[in-house]
Every structure is written in structure tokens, then in C-alpha cells.
Design a protein around this motif. Structure first.
Motif, PDB file in Angstrom:
ATOM      1  N   ALA A  50       4.682 -15.801   3.905  1.00 57.57           N
ATOM      2  CA  ALA A  50       4.478 -15.269   5.255  1.00 57.57           C
ATOM      3  C   ALA A  50       4.486 -13.742   5.289  1.00 57.57           C
ATOM      4  O   ALA A  50       3.659 -13.116   5.951  1.00 57.57           O
ATOM      5  N   THR A  51       5.409 -13.129   4.584  1.00 55.15           N
ATOM      6  CA  THR A  51       5.500 -11.661   4.587  1.00 55.15           C
ATOM      7  C   THR A  51       4.325 -11.063   3.830  1.00 55.15           C
ATOM      8  O   THR A  51       4.049 -11.440   2.697  1.00 55.15           O
ATOM      9  N   ARG A  52       3.660 -10.095   4.451  1.00 63.05           N
ATOM     10  CA  ARG A  52       2.557  -9.401   3.803  1.00 63.05           C
ATOM     11  C   ARG A  52       3.045  -8.025   3.365  1.00 63.05           C
ATOM     12  O   ARG A  52       3.438  -7.194   4.180  1.00 63.05           O
ATOM     13  N   VAL A  53       3.013  -7.808   2.064  1.00 63.27           N
ATOM     14  CA  VAL A  53       3.466  -6.538   1.502  1.00 63.27           C
ATOM     15  C   VAL A  53       2.228  -5.665   1.305  1.00 63.27           C
ATOM     16  O   VAL A  53       1.488  -5.818   0.335  1.00 63.27           O
ATOM     17  N   THR A  54       2.021  -4.754   2.237  1.00 67.15           N
ATOM     18  CA  THR A  54       0.812  -3.932   2.277  1.00 67.15           C
ATOM     19  C   THR A  54       1.108  -2.513   1.807  1.00 67.15           C
ATOM     20  O   THR A  54       2.271  -2.094   1.750  1.00 67.15           O
ATOM     21  N   PRO A  55       0.063  -1.739   1.505  1.00 65.23           N
ATOM     22  CA  PRO A  55       0.283  -0.325   1.169  1.00 65.23           C
ATOM     23  C   PRO A  55       1.011   0.425   2.270  1.00 65.23           C
ATOM     24  O   PRO A  55       1.863   1.278   1.987  1.00 65.23           O
ATOM     25  N   ILE A  77       0.823  -9.951  -1.550  1.00 61.04           N
ATOM     26  CA  ILE A  77       1.431  -8.717  -2.048  1.00 61.04           C
ATOM     27  C   ILE A  77       0.344  -7.842  -2.660  1.00 61.04           C
ATOM     28  O   ILE A  77      -0.417  -8.301  -3.513  1.00 61.04           O
ATOM     29  N   ASP A  78       0.262  -6.591  -2.231  1.00 62.60           N
ATOM     30  CA  ASP A  78      -0.697  -5.660  -2.819  1.00 62.60           C
ATOM     31  C   ASP A  78      -0.131  -5.166  -4.146  1.00 62.60           C
ATOM     32  O   ASP A  78       0.695  -4.251  -4.185  1.00 62.60           O
ATOM     33  N   ILE A  79      -0.560  -5.800  -5.238  1.00 70.37           N
ATOM     34  CA  ILE A  79      -0.009  -5.498  -6.557  1.00 70.37           C
ATOM     35  C   ILE A  79      -0.300  -4.054  -6.955  1.00 70.37           C
ATOM     36  O   ILE A  79       0.557  -3.360  -7.501  1.00 70.37           O
ATOM     37  N   ALA A  80      -1.522  -3.603  -6.697  1.00 73.06           N
ATOM     38  CA  ALA A  80      -1.889  -2.238  -7.086  1.00 73.06           C
ATOM     39  C   ALA A  80      -1.013  -1.209  -6.384  1.00 73.06           C
ATOM     40  O   ALA A  80      -0.520  -0.255  -7.003  1.00 73.06           O
ATOM     41  N   ALA A  81      -0.794  -1.404  -5.094  1.00 70.87           N
ATOM     42  CA  ALA A  81       0.035  -0.458  -4.335  1.00 70.87           C
ATOM     43  C   ALA A  81       1.480  -0.500  -4.818  1.00 70.87           C
ATOM     44  O   ALA A  81       2.133   0.544  -4.953  1.00 70.87           O
ATOM     45  N   SER A  83       2.494  -1.278  -7.803  1.00 70.60           N
ATOM     46  CA  SER A  83       2.527  -0.636  -9.115  1.00 70.60           C
ATOM     47  C   SER A  83       2.502   0.882  -8.983  1.00 70.60           C
ATOM     48  O   SER A  83       3.226   1.593  -9.683  1.00 70.60           O
ATOM     49  N   GLN A  84       1.678   1.387  -8.080  1.00 71.54           N
ATOM     50  CA  GLN A  84       1.607   2.828  -7.873  1.00 71.54           C
ATOM     51  C   GLN A  84       2.938   3.395  -7.403  1.00 71.54           C
ATOM     52  O   GLN A  84       3.293   4.533  -7.715  1.00 71.54           O
ATOM     53  N   HIS A  85       3.693   2.590  -6.673  1.00 75.88           N
ATOM     54  CA  HIS A  85       5.010   3.011  -6.199  1.00 75.88           C
ATOM     55  C   HIS A  85       6.109   2.718  -7.224  1.00 75.88           C
ATOM     56  O   HIS A  85       7.282   2.969  -6.957  1.00 75.88           O
ATOM     57  N   GLY A  86       5.724   2.160  -8.379  1.00 74.68           N
ATOM     58  CA  GLY A  86       6.704   1.874  -9.414  1.00 74.68           C
ATOM     59  C   GLY A  86       7.589   0.687  -9.122  1.00 74.68           C
ATOM     60  O   GLY A  86       8.719   0.608  -9.604  1.00 74.68           O
ATOM     61  N   ILE A  87       7.075  -0.268  -8.346  1.00 73.26           N
ATOM     62  CA  ILE A  87       7.855  -1.439  -7.944  1.00 73.26           C
ATOM     63  C   ILE A  87       7.421  -2.647  -8.768  1.00 73.26           C
ATOM     64  O   ILE A  87       6.230  -2.975  -8.827  1.00 73.26           O
ATOM     65  N   VAL A  88       8.365  -3.324  -9.393  1.00 75.78           N
ATOM     66  CA  VAL A  88       8.071  -4.527 -10.166  1.00 75.78           C
ATOM     67  C   VAL A  88       7.805  -5.689  -9.209  1.00 75.78           C
ATOM     68  O   VAL A  88       8.538  -5.876  -8.235  1.00 75.78           O
ATOM     69  N   VAL A  89       6.752  -6.444  -9.486  1.00 66.00           N
ATOM     70  CA  VAL A  89       6.439  -7.639  -8.702  1.00 66.00           C
ATOM     71  C   VAL A  89       6.596  -8.857  -9.601  1.00 66.00           C
ATOM     72  O   VAL A  89       5.981  -8.940 -10.659  1.00 66.00           O
TER      73      VAL A  89
END
Length: 524
Positions: A50-55, A77-81, A83-89
């Protein structure tokens, strides 16, 4: 550390976080604006679909280190965004594998025996026994599109039903196909031969619309199609036409291109069966994915272990204690190369030998890149460093040497530059203390820590005294002084740890000393 659970999840997840000493807030159902207002407080975010993890959301996530998806798909989940923020998914690809595979098998049975239509007819008071003539699964050919974790489970169940299984999967090796008991084929062969087709692949640019009008036209007439994977793999309008024409005898979808699917051209079509994304909807699966995501996130935040990450190499809880000292060494070597060679670097090679060659090299390479790219950009870590390196056009290679050289363990980083390769190398003293032992052709032993100076000069008497005098006049105290040279009277290298950073004026004065060829201020 604080964890936010933003979707409804089995209570066991929150219990595990608390048992591991982490603070947890369970706040499902927040609007995007509400989530954006609070996300900055948290180190970890646990979600379902349900949660949308956007840029836009991640712009507010200043402290976020890890996002855990309790389930397989990470479309929300926006994987690219991240990653750019240094967050592990992370996801939990195995928690609902059996459940999803069983649902695909159930849908196959439902299609073969027209169970939903027969049930509705019977409960309406009709007894249309002759209307619902089915087909057997025994002896039929099942075509798998995707033979990964879930696809392989479906294959084993289908083989138990005495079906023949063929599979299209570019990543399926002949050895793995033999192990699974399936025949590896290309997509056109699968379409031409399969009586039933099930899809078990993620939704990517390569797989989107893999069953479109052209593919369905190549399919065997009377085929039955099941999709419990991702919406968008099938062109729904084309499937509708194929059902209406009789080319496809039946189709069962658990997933749709647009969800929740309140309307679809397929609804009401004879031979069509649908369920509302129930693939993972069993009590066991919900508990399993909740437990797994909580354990994975806790392990990462508390010990650095990385399991089932989408955008970072895995590092098990058992590996982490052994690899961590090497990662510290590797990051320091990367910083040294980046700060001394800068824009000259064209490619990077990471080599390990001795004891280091027995370890998982991916986190070591990631640490090198984190140190290296930190010389060019702020807020760099092992997650976003490979992306930054790729953006700069840097080729990265890895080499293992099982033999042991002068040291029982060694990590070497070689940068290719217009002037040729330049290498630095380090080892661990006492299996835990990183030391530089080689820099650009000069043997030198040094601990890379705090502010330092890298100086190349012509080896000559009196230089060290002049250097010390210059630093003294700048009120800079020397902590450690490490020297090395290739030959008497040739190039000498000094690595000097200092108690306070050197100013530009001090660097200028050092450069003016007789015999000095290069001065670089370093920070570790």
C-alpha cells in the motif's frame, strides 16, 4: 534506532523489532503527506504494497537507511531514488513462494475443470452436468515463463501431477533445468507447445507485455493461461480478443495492470477467472514475510548484515564480522586513491589475496567505491557509490588470488590513469587493524586516520627538518610520520597524520620546499 511500519502487517514483525532493541511505530493507512511529515524521524521503513515510496517522499527521509518490503514485488518502491539516497531496499522473496505457487496450481485446476462457473451454476439451482466438460492435467504440457524461485516450485508440483514441463527463462542454465526436471526452450517454442502457460517473472522493461497480441497468435490453439506474478505481463485487451475468438480456451489472473481492478475488459468473458491478488494471502505467508522483513532489517541496522537486498550485495550475519574490517580497509584505500588521483581515474580494479580471497568480495568492492566516490560527492555509501561510479563511466573489475604473498591477507586497489596503472594496498594487523603497506610503487606502513598529508619529494638530507619546521610554524602538530622510498636519491613518499587540517596557505608553503613534487591534503 526507530522503525516505522506503514502498512498493516502481522504483529510478530513489531515484536521482533522490539526484541532486538529497536523502537517501533505502527502507523498504517497514512496519507502521502502525513508520511512525508514523519519519515525523517526513522532509520527503517517496513512496508507491504500500500505504501508508495516515491522520490518526493525520500526527499524528507534524511535518516532512512533501509526499506523492507514484506513480500516479493517492489513496484511500489522507487529503487533508483532509494539507491541515489543511499538507502538499502530489501524484500522477502521466499516468505510467500509456496503460497503463490500453490495459488497458481489452484488456478490451473480451476481452469481445467471450470470450477467457478460450475459452482455458480449449481448454486443457482441448475444441474448442468454436460455443460462443464473439463480437461485432465495429466499428460499435458505446462509452459513456465520464468523458472526462478516460484516457477521452480510450480514445476515440481506439476511434475507430481504427471505433466511435462517446459520453461523459458534467459537465466536458466542447462544444469539447473536438468535439476528441476524441465526442458529449457525459447519463447516461441513454449508458445507453440504449451497446453497451459503460467507466468513467474518480475515486471521489467523486457517482460512488460511478454504475452501481447503477437505472442498470443503464436500460442497453441486452446491454451490456458495463468498469471499470479505481476500485472502488465499480459496485454489484457489482446487476451480478451483471444478468449473471444477461442484461440485461448481459458485464462486465470490474480494480478492486473491497474490495481485495485474495479473494472476490466476481461470481466464477464466466458472462460475467464480472476482473484483479487491473493497469491500471498495465506495466514502462513503473512506471518512468514513479516518475520523475515523484521529479522532482515534488524540484522542490517544492528550488525550490517545484508539479506535479500535489491540494490546492494548480500552479506550474511555470519560473514559480516569477518568482512567488516576488510570493508573499513577497502574504504580507506578507496579514499586514498580518490583524493590523490582524482579526475585522472579511468577504471578501478579491486584485488584480494590470501585470507581475503576466501571472503565475499562484493562488499569489499562496494566499500572501495564508497571511499572513492566520496572524494567527488557528498552523502556517498555502498548503496549509491556503484551508481555514481557508473555515471562517471568508471569500469570496475574484481580479481581473486588464492595464493598468499608477503602478507597473510591483502587488498589492492589499482586505478588506471592516463599515466598508467597506480596501485595502493593494505592488510590487517591482528585480523582487525587496517594498515596501508604499499602506495604507488613505494612500500610504506601507515594507519589511515583523521587529517593527513601525502607528500612526494626527492629523497635528500634535511627535507624532514624543513617539513617539520614548516608545519610547526603553522601550529600543526604531527601525530605519526611514515616514510618510504624507491631508491636512495629518488622519489620518496611521506604520509603524515596531523592533529588539525592544513590550510591552503600551509599546503602552498609545503609545495615551495626544495625537492617537493606533490602535496595532497587527505582526510579519513
Amino acid at each position: 534506532m526507530k522503525i516505522l511500519i506503514s502498512d498493516k502487517m502481522d504483529p510478530r514483525a513489531a515484536e521482533i523489532f522490539r526484541e532486538r532493541g529497536l523502537e517501533v511505530d505502527e502507523l498504517p493507512g497514512m496519507s502521502p503527506d502525513e508520511l512525508a511529515r514523519v519519515i525523517g524521524e526513522y532509520d527503517g521503513l517496513a512496508v507491504r504494497s500500500a505504501t508508495r515510496v516515491t522520490p518526493a517522499l525520500l526527499e524528507h527521509a534524511d535518516n532512512l537507511k533501509v526499506i523492507g518490503r514484506a513480500g516479493i514485488g517492489v513496484d511500489n518502491i522507487d529503487i533508483a531514488a532509494a539507491s541515489q539516497h543511499g538507502i538499502v531496499v530489501m524484500n522477502t522473496p521466499f516468505g510467500n513462494s509456496i503460497t503463490t505457487a500453490e495459488h497458481a496450481i489452484a488456478m490451473m485446476f480451476a481452469l481445467a475443470r471450470q470450477l467457478p462457473a460450475a459452482d455458480a451454476s449449481t448454486q443457482a439451482g441448475k444441474w448442468e452436468k454436460s455443460k462443464f466438460m473439463g480437461v485432465e492435467l495429466t499428460g499435458k504440457t505446462l509452459g513456465l515463463i520464468g523458472a526462478g524461485n516460484i516457477g521452480s516450485i510450480v514445476a515440481s508440483r506439476a511434475l507430481g501431477l504427471k505433466m511435462k514441463v517446459i520453461a523459458y527463462d534467459p537465466f536458466l542454465t542447462p544444469e539447473r533445468a536438468l535439476e528441476l526436471g524441465v526442458e529449457k526452450v525459447d519463447l516461441d517454442s513454449l508458445l507453440a507447445r504449451a497446453d497451459f502457460i503460467t507466468l513467474h517473472t518480475p515486471l521489467t522493461d523486457q517482460t512488460r507485455g511478454i504475452l501481447d497480441a503477437d505472442a498470443l497468435a503464436k500460442a497453441k490453439t486452446g491454451v490456458r493461461i495463468i498469471n499470479c506474478a505481476r500485472g502488465g505481463l499480459i496485454d489484457e485487451a489482446a487476451l480478451k480478443e483471444a478468449l473471444d475468438s477461442g484461440k485461448v480456451a481459458g485464462a486465470a489472473l490474480d494480478v492486473f495492470e491497474n490495481e485495485p481492478a474495479h473494472e476490466s475488459p476481461l470481466f464477464g468473458t466466458p472462460g475467464f477467472i480472476s482473484t483479487p491478488h491473493l497469491g500471498a494471502s495465506t495466514t502462513e505467508a503473512q506471518v512468514n514475510v513479516a518475520i523475515q522483513v523484521a529479522e532482515q532489517m534488524s540484522d542490517f541496522l544492528l550488525s550490517g548484515a545484508v539479506t535479500n537486498a535489491i540494490n546492494m550485495p548480500s552479506l550474511t550475519a555470519e560473514e559480516a564480522p569477518r568482512v567488516k574490517p576488510y570493508m573499513g580497509l577497502a574504504e580507506s584505500l578507496g579514499k586514498l586513491v580518490g583524493q590523490t588521483l582524482g579526475e585522472q581515474i579511468e577504471s578501478i580494479a579491486v584485488e584480494v589475496e590470501g585470507d581475503a580471497a576466501e571472503l565475499n568480495i562484493k562488499p569489499i568492492t562496494g566499500a572501495v567505491l564508497a571511499g572513492l566516490m566520496g572524494s567527488y560527492s557528498d552523502s556517498v555509501n555502498m548503496v549509491n557509490a556503484p551508481l555514481l561510479a557508473k555515471d562517471r563511466g568508471l569500469d570496475v573489475s574484481e580479481v581473486r588470488h588464492s595464493h598468499e604473498g608477503d602478507y597473510h591477507t591483502l587488498v589492492r586497489v589499482t586505478a588506471r590513469t592516463p599515466d598508467g596503472p597506480r596501485s595502493v594496498a593494505g592488510t590487517l594487523f591482528g585480523h582487525n587493524n587496517p594498515r596501508l603497506v604499499h602506495i604507488f610503487g613505494v612500500g610504506i606502513e601507515a594507519e589511515l586516520t583523521g587529517p593527513m598529508l601525502y607528500i612526494v619529494n626527492t629523497d635528500a638530507p634535511g627535507f624532514i627538518g624543513a617539513l617539520g619546521t614548516t608545519l610547526g610554524k603553522a601550529d600543526i602538530n604531527i601525530a605519526t610520520f611514515n616514510l618510504g622510498r624507491r631508491k636512495v636519491g629518488g622519489a620518496a613518499v611521506a604520509l603524515i597524520a596531523i592533529d588539525s587540517p592544513a590550510s591552503r596557505e600551509t599546503i602552498r608553503r609545503l609545495c615551495e620546499l626544495e625537492g617537493v613534487r606533490e602535496v595532497v591534503a587527505l582526510r579519513f
